[in-house]
Scaffold this active site. Structure first.
Site: not given
Length: 337
Positions: A14-15, A18, A168, A197, A288
């Site tokens: 998922r991450d 990017h 983030s 996270h 971000y």
């Protein structure tokens, strides 16, 4: 630690999206999910990098749909649970139901760290589905510990049974993490779990995760080879090695994770996931992390430095969802020349 079993939450699928502009093939997903499952991680998060329905002009189009990725991962596992990410305003409760039908059993409902109130409908619906329901407070460095605690309390009141402190921007240090966990845990019910996270933009992803565990954190996000936005997440295999040396109970196979990181994940990187000039700027300016690739594209298009764009985004306190402002910032910088 008292022998407590840490909950290891992998975010490579998922991450990590990017890092390769959301271009995992279904074969990549199956191979990585299989390796993680064999290494006995507790959960594997699967979605577009920006969560369910993130595939768009604003965030970048994925090679496949969220449901195709989730189904591929769900078919590959026998131990780990499949998680997914939902940002209210991007994904809907209908998308969540479809993800559940595809095999997701955990959802992390993510909002900016001042906007927990928009998560109510999604958290309540996830609980109705019987999902493991997590509140995910992004860009936590932009809130005071006290302010973050109040947002955490809101998510808990809607039904979230675990609340995450989410760095983030990879902008926090160990004391920042400790302060937030102490304050958040002080207002939550004793049986509400917490999670960390981390991002590695200041090379503190593992150190911050360790600090969180020392403050009583239950769940740790990490990814193979750090595969994630910016300089990546806390590298899973590195965190596990460090946890092992601390005598912590993590329940995973370190060497299997090391093999998966180098044999399966690192070869997919078209841009190295590491601390460098641009990713360090993310952490230093508190930006971000998923703005990285968008800013590099804008920099190449307009002939300016990506670092200058990132620093200006930090000055303007831009947050996730404002990717469209990256081009505006680039044009403003160009006009100032």
């Amino acid at each position: 630690m008292n022998g407590k079993k840490l909950y290891i939450s992998d975010v490579t699928l998922r991450d990590g999206m990017h890092a390769i502009r959301h271009q995992y093939s279904l074969d990549d997903v199956r191979a990585i999910a299989t390796a993680l499952d064999r290494a006995k991680v507790d959960s594997i998060e699967v979605a577009h990098g920006d969560g369910l329905q993130g595939s768009s002009f604003n965030y970048g189009f994925g090679a496949h749909t969220d449901l195709e990725w989730i189904e591929a991962a769900a078919d590959a596992v026998s131990h780990a649970k499949i998680a997914t990410l939902l940002l209210p305003g991007i994904g809907t409760i209908h998308d969540l139901k479809n993800a559940y039908d595809a095999g997701a059993r955990i959802v992390r409902v993510a909002t900016h760290c001042t906007e927990a109130d928009v998560s109510r409908q999604h958290i309540e619906y996830a609980r109705e589905l019987g999902m493991d329901t997590v509140g995910f407070l992004m860009m936590s460095h932009m809130q005071t510990p006290e302010g973050l605690a109040q947002q955490a309390k809101l998510m808990e009141s809607y039904g979230a049974t675990c609340i995450y402190v989410v760095d983030s921007g990879g902008a926090m240090n160990m004391e920042d993490i400790r302060a937030r966990f102490r304050t958040v845990k002080a207002v939550l019910k004793a049986d509400t779990e917490t999670g960390i996270h981390a991002h590695h933009n200041l090379s503190l992803g593992v150190a911050n995760s360790i600090a969180a565990v020392e403050e009583g954190c239950d769940r740790i996000d990490a990814s193979l080879a750090g595969m994630g936005a910016g300089a990546g997440n806390a590298p899973l295999e590195v965190f596990i090695a460090a946890a092992d040396k601390l005598g912590w109970n993590h329940g995973t196979d370190l060497y299997a994770l090391m093999d998966a990181a180098d044999d399966l994940v690192r070869p997919l990187q078209d841009r190295p996931v590491r601390v460098d000039r641009e990713t360090l700027a993310l952490g230093y300016a508190g930006v971000y992390s998923s703005f990285l690739r968008h800013s590099e594209m804008a920099a190449a298009r307009y002939g300016i430095k990506a670092v200058d764009i990132l620093v200006e985004l930090g000055k303007r306190r831009m947050v996730g969802g404002q990717e469209d402002m990256i081009v505006d910032v680039a044009l403003d910088l160009l006009a100032r020349r």
